[in-house]
Scaffold this motif. Structure first.
Motif, mmCIF file in Angstrom:
data_model
loop_
_atom_site.group_PDB
_atom_site.id
_atom_site.type_symbol
_atom_site.label_atom_id
_atom_site.label_comp_id
_atom_site.label_asym_id
_atom_site.label_seq_id
_atom_site.Cartn_x
_atom_site.Cartn_y
_atom_site.Cartn_z
ATOM 1 N N TYR A 1 -7.711 0.503 -2.393
ATOM 2 C CA TYR A 1 -7.117 -0.829 -2.237
ATOM 3 C C TYR A 1 -7.842 -1.630 -1.165
ATOM 4 O O TYR A 1 -8.022 -2.845 -1.302
ATOM 5 C CB TYR A 1 -5.632 -0.735 -1.907
ATOM 6 N N GLN A 2 -8.291 -0.957 -0.105
ATOM 7 C CA GLN A 2 -9.060 -1.652 0.920
ATOM 8 C C GLN A 2 -10.334 -2.258 0.317
ATOM 9 O O GLN A 2 -10.697 -3.406 0.625
ATOM 10 C CB GLN A 2 -9.431 -0.701 2.056
ATOM 11 N N ALA A 3 -10.999 -1.489 -0.532
ATOM 12 C CA ALA A 3 -12.213 -1.994 -1.173
ATOM 13 C C ALA A 3 -11.902 -3.154 -2.116
ATOM 14 O O ALA A 3 -12.608 -4.169 -2.126
ATOM 15 C CB ALA A 3 -12.906 -0.863 -1.934
ATOM 16 N N LEU A 4 -10.835 -3.013 -2.898
ATOM 17 C CA LEU A 4 -10.436 -4.070 -3.838
ATOM 18 C C LEU A 4 -10.107 -5.355 -3.091
ATOM 19 O O LEU A 4 -10.626 -6.433 -3.406
ATOM 20 C CB LEU A 4 -9.218 -3.583 -4.636
ATOM 21 N N ALA A 5 -9.230 -5.254 -2.084
ATOM 22 C CA ALA A 5 -8.846 -6.445 -1.323
ATOM 23 C C ALA A 5 -10.027 -6.994 -0.535
ATOM 24 O O ALA A 5 -10.177 -8.218 -0.391
ATOM 25 C CB ALA A 5 -7.693 -6.103 -0.381
ATOM 26 N N GLY A 6 -10.887 -6.101 -0.036
ATOM 27 C CA GLY A 6 -12.048 -6.546 0.731
ATOM 28 C C GLY A 6 -12.993 -7.418 -0.074
ATOM 29 O O GLY A 6 -13.510 -8.425 0.424
ATOM 30 N N ARG B 1 0.823 -1.209 0.000
ATOM 31 C CA ARG B 1 0.000 0.000 0.000
ATOM 32 C C ARG B 1 0.860 1.262 0.000
ATOM 33 O O ARG B 1 0.521 2.243 -0.673
ATOM 34 C CB ARG B 1 -0.944 -0.017 1.209
ATOM 35 N N SER B 2 1.951 1.242 0.730
ATOM 36 C CA SER B 2 2.850 2.406 0.729
ATOM 37 C C SER B 2 3.410 2.659 -0.666
ATOM 38 O O SER B 2 3.532 3.808 -1.107
ATOM 39 C CB SER B 2 3.998 2.175 1.714
ATOM 40 N N MET B 3 3.741 1.568 -1.364
ATOM 41 C CA MET B 3 4.242 1.697 -2.730
ATOM 42 C C MET B 3 3.151 2.258 -3.651
ATOM 43 O O MET B 3 3.428 3.107 -4.511
ATOM 44 C CB MET B 3 4.718 0.328 -3.234
#
Length: 223
Positions: free
Chosen positions: A183-188, A156-158
């Motif tokens: 990204y949280q939504a995608l991974a979720g 996520r930092s990248m």
């Protein structure tokens, strides 16, 4: 051996020598590292079809073409073996991430291209590591998600560094939050699919990448 050695024998040898696989008992014998690689390959395949609780050391060793004694010369427990599987997975993923960064030199990409690559890489990671991911999530309260979460934090930092310059029209102060939540939504979504497979799209459905790309890009560009 009955099962592929996951194609990472050289990497496992290097990582073990560097102390990056601390749960794997030390050895100087190349044959012992080869056995460990075979066990990891067998474990990955078996966890696609069964839970971590159902994974039998006897059956694992039979699948890997080795002995229970050889297993315990490499790992003190099934828990140590599983954490080693996680470490190998995350280091392989980080190799893929470095290749991803190299495909997108600064200023030579676009937000849509980056989103497409990010979605593809993320879905492919869940698909190729399905068994380990599912077992890690099922045992997250026991600390089994820690290794993968730490790798995800680095990823996520990248993403923040990579995507921020391409988010024209979004206030600078909002960009980091937008990227992290996207990204949280995608991974979720993918975690929910792995654990529950609720539909309408399964992890194996060819349209899941297209719809996740639509979701990710639309959110990152929404005014």
């Amino acid at each position: 051996m009955k099962t592929e050695e996951f194609g990472v024998l050289e990497s496992i040898t290097t990582w073990a020598a560097e102390g990056r696989l601390p749960e794997m008992l030390p050895t100087k014998q190349a044959r012992s590292v080869k056995t460990a690689a075979a066990l990891i390959g067998a474990g990955r395949q078996m966890l696609r079809e069964m839970s971590l609780e159902e994974l039998s050391i006897d059956e694992l060793c039979e699948e890997a073409g080795t002995t229970v004694g050889a297993f315990y010369r490499r790992f003190e427990s099934k828990g140590d073996f599983f954490v080693t599987m996680q470490r190998v997975q995350t280091m392989r993923t980080e190799q893929s991430i470095r290749a991803f960064i190299a495909r997108h030199p600064p200023g030579q990409s676009s937000l849509e291209m980056l989103c497409e690559d990010i979605v593809h890489e993320t879905v492919d990671n869940f698909r190729s590591n399905l068994g380990v991911m599912r077992a890690s999530l099922q045992h997250s309260r026991e600390g089994m998600w820690k290794v993968i979460k730490e790798s995800g934090d680095r990823y996520r930092s990248m993403l923040v560094l990579l995507l921020t310059p391409y988010m024209d029209g979004i206030p600078v102060a909002e960009r980091q939050f937008r990227i992290l939540f996207a990204y949280q939504a995608l991974a979720g979504v993918l975690v929910h699919v792995v654990l529950n497979d609720p539909g309408p799209l399964s992890l194996g459905n060819k349209n899941i990448e297209k719809e996740l790309l639509r979701l990710t890009h639309a959110y990152l560009t929404a005014k």
